[in-house]
Design a protein around this motif. Structure first.
Motif, PDB file in Angstrom:
ATOM      1  N   GLY A 155       0.980  -1.407   0.192  1.00  0.00           N
ATOM      2  CA  GLY A 155       0.057   0.356   0.225  1.00  0.00           C
ATOM      3  C   GLY A 155       0.808   1.553   0.085  1.00  0.00           C
ATOM      4  O   GLY A 155       0.291   1.947   1.116  1.00  0.00           O
ATOM      5  N   LEU A 156       2.149   1.145  -1.237  1.00  0.00           N
ATOM      6  CA  LEU A 156       2.639   2.781  -0.637  1.00  0.00           C
ATOM      7  C   LEU A 156       1.707   4.344  -1.264  1.00  0.00           C
ATOM      8  O   LEU A 156       0.868   4.047  -2.516  1.00  0.00           O
ATOM      9  N   THR A 157       2.378   5.056  -0.524  1.00  0.00           N
ATOM     10  CA  THR A 157       2.471   6.240  -0.621  1.00  0.00           C
ATOM     11  C   THR A 157       2.207   6.481  -2.158  1.00  0.00           C
ATOM     12  O   THR A 157       3.003   6.437  -2.401  1.00  0.00           O
ATOM     13  N   ASN A 158       1.165   7.264  -2.921  1.00  0.00           N
ATOM     14  CA  ASN A 158       1.616   7.592  -4.494  1.00  0.00           C
ATOM     15  C   ASN A 158       2.706   8.884  -4.154  1.00  0.00           C
ATOM     16  O   ASN A 158       1.970  10.201  -4.415  1.00  0.00           O
ATOM     17  N   TYR A 159       3.521   9.011  -5.414  1.00  0.00           N
ATOM     18  CA  TYR A 159       4.674   9.827  -5.264  1.00  0.00           C
ATOM     19  C   TYR A 159       4.711   9.721  -7.100  1.00  0.00           C
ATOM     20  O   TYR A 159       5.344  10.477  -7.539  1.00  0.00           O
ATOM     21  N   ALA A 200      -5.532   1.500   4.996  1.00  0.00           N
ATOM     22  CA  ALA A 200      -4.369   2.378   4.398  1.00  0.00           C
ATOM     23  C   ALA A 200      -2.991   2.336   5.323  1.00  0.00           C
ATOM     24  O   ALA A 200      -2.581   2.661   4.772  1.00  0.00           O
ATOM     25  N   GLN A 201      -2.985   1.637   5.834  1.00  0.00           N
ATOM     26  CA  GLN A 201      -1.605   1.685   6.663  1.00  0.00           C
ATOM     27  C   GLN A 201      -1.198  -0.284   6.191  1.00  0.00           C
ATOM     28  O   GLN A 201      -1.775  -0.606   6.178  1.00  0.00           O
ATOM     29  N   PRO A 202       0.551  -0.046   6.227  1.00  0.00           N
ATOM     30  CA  PRO A 202       1.325  -1.341   5.385  1.00  0.00           C
ATOM     31  C   PRO A 202       1.178  -2.325   6.315  1.00  0.00           C
ATOM     32  O   PRO A 202       1.982  -2.158   8.063  1.00  0.00           O
ATOM     33  N   MET A 203       0.468  -3.536   6.565  1.00  0.00           N
ATOM     34  CA  MET A 203       0.298  -4.301   7.090  1.00  0.00           C
ATOM     35  C   MET A 203      -0.389  -5.471   6.851  1.00  0.00           C
ATOM     36  O   MET A 203      -1.097  -5.395   5.654  1.00  0.00           O
ATOM     37  N   ASP A 204       0.104  -6.436   7.005  1.00  0.00           N
ATOM     38  CA  ASP A 204      -0.160  -8.215   6.545  1.00  0.00           C
ATOM     39  C   ASP A 204      -1.170  -8.870   7.160  1.00  0.00           C
ATOM     40  O   ASP A 204      -1.569  -9.210   6.660  1.00  0.00           O
ATOM     41  N   ALA A 205      -1.730  -8.545   8.789  1.00  0.00           N
ATOM     42  CA  ALA A 205      -2.359  -9.143   9.158  1.00  0.00           C
ATOM     43  C   ALA A 205      -2.630  -8.091  10.246  1.00  0.00           C
ATOM     44  O   ALA A 205      -2.039  -7.256  10.273  1.00  0.00           O
ATOM     45  N   ALA A 220     -14.043  -7.023   9.025  1.00  0.00           N
ATOM     46  CA  ALA A 220     -15.382  -7.328   7.721  1.00  0.00           C
ATOM     47  C   ALA A 220     -14.956  -7.026   6.181  1.00  0.00           C
ATOM     48  O   ALA A 220     -14.412  -7.343   5.412  1.00  0.00           O
ATOM     49  N   SER A 221     -15.301  -5.345   6.554  1.00  0.00           N
ATOM     50  CA  SER A 221     -14.664  -4.565   5.214  1.00  0.00           C
ATOM     51  C   SER A 221     -13.538  -4.716   4.326  1.00  0.00           C
ATOM     52  O   SER A 221     -13.896  -4.360   3.394  1.00  0.00           O
ATOM     53  N   ALA A 222     -12.438  -4.556   5.928  1.00  0.00           N
ATOM     54  CA  ALA A 222     -10.842  -4.350   4.677  1.00  0.00           C
ATOM     55  C   ALA A 222     -10.911  -5.771   4.869  1.00  0.00           C
ATOM     56  O   ALA A 222      -9.535  -5.520   3.650  1.00  0.00           O
TER      57      ALA A 222
END
Length: 574
Positions: free
Chosen positions: A12-16, A113-118, A137-139
């Motif tokens: 989920g990289l910030t887009n630059y 939005a934040q970088p996590m695998d679980a 449930a939504s994510a």
């Protein structure tokens, strides 16, 4: 760098406009927190922490957090904590339910939005667990629910005390004049004396048991007291389970299914659990397009016995439930009624779990299925011209002598009206009347508070009246008791039939027929409806979240969720 597998900080990289630069910049800022390059390459387990100084139930979370982190590290992941909104039940105005959907949005968006695998979800206080389950449930990222655990009980003289059924019991005695001001002040400081959620089968404990039954919490973790060492071990195990799901993902959409939701409904009914739980379970399931109806609940209730002897239905407390065998013992008694092929976050099926865990059970607390406390489930849905889309009664916590009754309506048109008149010595009311509260539903100014537990008027409580039929579009605390009809839908503030009730009308309640009817002609109701006007402040005249809530919140039978948070192709039965 850009070709590396998208795990950990590479997710989920910030887009630059330059992927490699995004990774480079992220690693450089992460380095400022003292992480080594080796650690920054690890997959990440996020920890959604709902600790708050305004949430007494969660005051032990700093210690619990360290145990979760330990488990993640043991599982080979990098634990990173992040805060979310917290909902301290008694510290929010007008009511915590109003902010459940906001917390679910916060949880969902921060997980996505934040970088996590679980992620490990740390919650407990009434609305925090459903909010986290809705967001997860939504994510649909691999997630483990870790609950706070219940308080331990306290003492007042020779009496055992636990929030909050005993809060209400002693307050009733105080209003009746049986307990002095000095005594109630002493009791006030003894009702809640440890960290954790209410010590009875209230909403928090009910939702903890539902989370475990759904398979979103680790087996055996729902009922562990907050201050018990096993709660820390459960936190460690939850962190490790989340880390295990990095390589072998188990997503909420694989765990929360029609079958596991039906199992959870069975658990709710067998517990004699909180009426709030049907609203929350409906919302959680709705996030995955699974419909929960009161008709379905009724069908299951007819064949699901009440097994758990806990307050407010019985006599014991959550710590007794834990030592008696907890959720596992109830599941074993319900086994012939359950779907055993449902998946859990532990990576096993419910059937596997029950085969693996024969477990101890204390049948003084958890009854045998062939000798239940009650033959039918604790909750029942009621339908009729007063509640076309349904209402809910917790029959396991009610006076069965009031189940088949016709009474005269004594109407309060708002919470303010109730507060101003309920104790008026000149109030025209008897023990055989039906108290009716209007304009306390989800779209009302009060936001559907736990006000359905209408206080017995002082002049009746002084005569020894302990219960009478009470009807509203509000909710009540899972710790409360009485013959109380709740969640009437559609609500009064949108012009539902409840808004048309007048003083002196006759209302017929029949638990046997699962009905609640206003005995007024259709012609008269049509006349009243033509004269009805909403007293709600229009949504467009509000601001911020209050405006969003007023315009988007659904009725109780739809879980009081926002339609735009449900799947695009999901439509409610209404």
């Amino acid at each position: 760098m850009g070709d590396e597998k998208a795990t950990g900080l590479s997710r989920g990289l910030t887009n630059y406009g330059d992927k490699d630069f995004s990774i480079y910049l992220r690693n450089s800022f992460a380095s400022s927190m003292g992480y080594s390059r080796e650690v920054l390459k690890k997959p990440i387990v996020g920890i959604a922490n709902s600790f708050s100084g305004f949430n007494n139930c969660h005051r032990h979370f700093p210690e619990l957090l360290e145990a979760v982190k330990r488990g993640v590290l043991l599982g080979g992941g990098l634990p990173i904590e992040f805060p979310t909104i917290s909902l301290g039940e008694v510290f929010l105005s007008p009511t915590s339910l109003k902010f459940r959907n906001l917390m679910s949005m916060d949880t969902e968006e921060m997980v996505r939005a934040q970088p996590m695998d679980a992620v490990v979800l740390m919650g407990g206080c009434d609305k925090t667990v459903p909010a986290q389950l809705m967001g997860a449930a939504s994510a649909d990222l691999p997630a483990v629910q870790l609950v706070a655990g219940p308080m331990m009980t306290s003492r007042y003289g020779e009496e055992r005390l636990g929030a909050c059924t005993d809060c209400r019991r002693f307050w009733g005695k105080y209003r009746a004049g049986d307990v002095s001001t000095e005594q109630i002040n002493d009791i006030e400081g003894r009702l809640a004396t440890t960290a954790g959620t209410c010590a009875v089968m209230g909403t928090a404990s009910t939702m903890a048991c539902i989370a475990e039954t759904l398979g979103m919490s680790l087996p055996g973790t729902a009922a562990i007291p907050a201050v018990h060492a096993d709660r820390l071990r459960a936190a460690e195990a939850s962190g490790r389970a989340a880390a295990n799901m990095i390589d072998q993902p188990i997503r909420p959409s694989e765990v929360i299914t029609e079958k596991s939701v039906e199992n959870a409904l069975r658990m709710l009914l067998a517990l004699g659990g909180s009426t709030n739980a049907i609203v929350h379970l409906t919302a959680v399931a709705g996030r995955l397009g699974i419909k929960v109806s009161l008709e379905k609940m009724n069908a299951l209730s007819d064949t699901t016995p009440v097994l758990v002897n806990l307050k407010p239905v019985g006599e014991h407390y959550m710590e007794d439930f834990f030592f008696a065998g907890g959720v596992g013992a109830v599941l074993r008694e319900l086994k012939p009624l359950l779907h055993l092929d449902t998946l859990t976050v532990a990576g096993e099926t419910l059937g596997d779990r029950l085969e693996r865990d024969p477990g101890y059970v204390d049948h003084r607390v958890i009854a045998k299925a062939d000798a239940p406390l009650e033959p039918q489930g604790g909750l029942v849905g009621l339908f009729g011209n007063l509640a076309p889309r349904g209402a809910v009664l917790k029959r396991s916590a009610a006076d069965e002598t009031l189940f088949e009754k016709t009474g005269r309506a004594v109407v309060f048109n708002s919470l303010e009206d109730l507060a101003n008149r309920v104790d008026d010595p000149d109030l025209d009311i008897t023990r055989d009347d039906f108290m009716v509260l209007q304009n306390a539903g989800p779209k009302s100014a009060s936001g559907m508070p736990e006000a359905g537990y209408l206080p017995i008027p002082k002049k009746l409580s002084a005569q020894g009246v302990k219960d009478m039929v009470r009807i509203s579009d509000a909710r009540m605390s899972g710790t409360a008791f009485g013959t109380i009809v709740l969640h009437v839908a559609p609500e009064a503030s949108v012009g539902g039939p409840l808004a048309l009730v007048r003083n002196g009308d006759q209302i017929k309640l029949s638990v046997k027929d699962k009905s609640i009817d206003l005995l007024v002609s259709d012609e008269e109701l049509a006349r009243r409806k033509s004269e009805w006007k909403s007293e709600n402040v229009p949504a467009e005249m509000r601001r911020g979240y209050d405006r969003l809530y007023a315009s988007e919140v659904s009725q109780a039978d739809e879980g009081c969720d926002f339609a735009f948070l449900q799947p695009i192709d999901f439509k409610s039965d209404s």
